[in-house]
Design an enzyme around this catalytic site. Structure first.
Site, PDB file in Angstrom:
ATOM      1  N   LYS A  60       7.148 -10.194 -13.830  1.00 17.58           N
ATOM      2  CA  LYS A  60       7.797  -9.876 -15.106  1.00 17.58           C
ATOM      3  C   LYS A  60       9.193  -9.309 -14.869  1.00 17.58           C
ATOM      4  O   LYS A  60      10.133  -9.627 -15.603  1.00 17.58           O
ATOM      5  CB  LYS A  60       6.925  -8.908 -15.899  1.00 17.58           C
ATOM      6  CG  LYS A  60       5.620  -9.559 -16.350  1.00 17.58           C
ATOM      7  CD  LYS A  60       4.667  -8.541 -16.947  1.00 17.58           C
ATOM      8  CE  LYS A  60       3.348  -9.226 -17.298  1.00 17.58           C
ATOM      9  NZ  LYS A  60       2.331  -8.286 -17.731  1.00 17.58           N
ATOM     10  N   HIS A 110      -3.871   4.779 -11.578  1.00 15.65           N
ATOM     11  CA  HIS A 110      -5.168   4.283 -12.026  1.00 15.65           C
ATOM     12  C   HIS A 110      -5.992   5.412 -12.600  1.00 15.65           C
ATOM     13  O   HIS A 110      -5.780   6.586 -12.308  1.00 15.65           O
ATOM     14  CB  HIS A 110      -5.929   3.563 -10.916  1.00 15.65           C
ATOM     15  CG  HIS A 110      -5.872   4.259  -9.578  1.00 15.65           C
ATOM     16  ND1 HIS A 110      -6.546   5.411  -9.299  1.00 15.65           N
ATOM     17  CD2 HIS A 110      -5.195   3.938  -8.457  1.00 15.65           C
ATOM     18  CE1 HIS A 110      -6.307   5.772  -8.052  1.00 15.65           C
ATOM     19  NE2 HIS A 110      -5.474   4.894  -7.528  1.00 15.65           N
TER      20      HIS A 110
END
Length: 123
Positions: A60, A110
């Site tokens: 991206k 995370h």
């Protein structure tokens, strides 16, 4: 100057299913990433989820996606201080150089269910 930014999130459960499929892991992860996970035990799924998210975020940030790039050509490792860094090989390296970028910044995180990565390319 920032020339690209990408972000991606991956469900950790997805990687739990992948880990038991060695050929799938070899398709998407650099051999050093697979080797490094041996020390992660229960954290293996989080480790892979964060790295997979970083690979997607890199595509991206390129602004072109990952067309023609093998994800195993993008290696995420931690430097001596624990900071994640991206090493590029083959077509991934070529695509980065084509942007005129000079530096890649990556941040991984995370939680219980998800791993997230942000990649910034600057020149």
């Amino acid at each position: 100057m920032i020339i690209g930014m990408g972000i991606d999130i991956v469900r950790i459960d997805r990687m739990k299913k992948w880990i038991v499929r060695p050929l799938l892991m070899e398709r998407y992860f650099h051999e050093k990433e697979i080797e490094n996970v041996k020390s992660k035990d229960a954290g293996a799924a989080m480790y892979f989820a964060a790295r997979f998210a970083a690979k997607e975020a890199f595509g991206k940030a390129l602004g072109t996606g990952l067309m023609g790039i093998s994800l195993k050509e993008i290696q995420i490792e931690n430097n001596i201080n624990g900071k994640p860094v991206i090493n590029l090989y083959g077509k991934a390296k070529d695509a980065f150089e084509k942007t005129g970028g000079t530096t890649i910044h990556v941040s991984l995180t995370h939680e219980t269910d998800n791993a997230l990565a942000v990649v910034i390319i600057e020149r």
